[in-house]
Scaffold this active site. Sequence first.
Site, PDB file in Angstrom:
ATOM      1  N   GLU A 175      -4.236   1.239  -5.963  1.00 55.96           N
ATOM      2  CA  GLU A 175      -3.327   0.224  -6.490  1.00 55.96           C
ATOM      3  C   GLU A 175      -3.289   0.363  -8.003  1.00 55.96           C
ATOM      4  O   GLU A 175      -4.228   0.902  -8.618  1.00 55.96           O
ATOM      5  CB  GLU A 175      -3.770  -1.192  -6.098  1.00 55.96           C
ATOM      6  CG  GLU A 175      -3.483  -1.571  -4.651  1.00 55.96           C
ATOM      7  CD  GLU A 175      -2.005  -1.623  -4.284  1.00 55.96           C
ATOM      8  OE1 GLU A 175      -1.158  -1.413  -5.189  1.00 55.96           O
ATOM      9  OE2 GLU A 175      -1.695  -1.831  -3.102  1.00 55.96           O
TER      10      GLU A 175
ATOM     11  N   CYS B  72       0.877  -1.171   0.000  1.00 58.39           N
ATOM     12  CA  CYS B  72       0.000   0.000   0.000  1.00 58.39           C
ATOM     13  C   CYS B  72       0.910   1.215   0.000  1.00 58.39           C
ATOM     14  O   CYS B  72       1.557   1.517   0.998  1.00 58.39           O
ATOM     15  CB  CYS B  72      -0.906   0.007   1.227  1.00 58.39           C
ATOM     16  SG  CYS B  72      -1.828   1.546   1.439  1.00 58.39           S
TER      17      CYS B  72
END
Length: 264
Positions: free
Chosen positions: A115, A2
């Site tokens: 993402e 992340c």
Amino acid sequence: MCGRYATTRARQELLDEFQVQVDAAGGEIQPDYNVAPTKQVPAVLNRRPKDAADEEEAVRQLRTLRWGLVPSWAKDLSIGSRMINARVETVHEKPSYRRAFGRRRCLLPADGYFEWYTLESPDDPAEGEKKAKRKPQKQPFFIRPKDGAVMAMAGLYELWKPRDDEDADWLWTCTVITTNAPDDLGRIHDRMPMVVEPGRWDAWLDPELTDPEQVRGLLVPAMAGTMDAFPVSKAVNSVKNNGPELIEPSGNGDSSGNHSGALF
């Protein structure tokens, strides 16, 4: 991993949502639609007030921490840029994280995270060697809870200051714990932030809970079907860009409705 997320809740909303007792954030908490490593981020943690007696209980605090954990033994800040994530499978064992995992856990509020999905280009023999050298195209996706609730990402925090400057202020830093993504998200990326369910916030933040196995038992990966994922503008690729448009579904040429259909 992340490496980018959005956190836009107002200060009062965070104070209420997490039942904060002490607002120690200081300054303003501004909406950030493109949080990147080394930025200051809001965090919720339980800690005894400074100079409090040992018998005093820890209190729930709202603070801002620098994203990128710097262990107390680090020589300088540079290590933090490499420690933005900690894998849930090994966080209790790694020297850089295990002390914080035992006593310095926090929650990092987020609206969702980004993402990048690698797009597959159709085969074109005419491209030849050029295709082999070309960088793969990546499409950013924003991933958020379907119910619109705050994501309370599992985090760890540390305090650090230069060894040669005892008068320096303590720097508060943090990392996001990651886990395997469920199948419906794993097609975009195989990892995601570990989210702590509201019923486990108290235990997760309790610095008196130090048994590694009990702490690990609080962390349950997200269930499939609980998160929304949609393509967004490639403007998020640059940390200079920041605004609500970054988390809006993209309908222009740099998104890919065709690819999102293939994913989900």
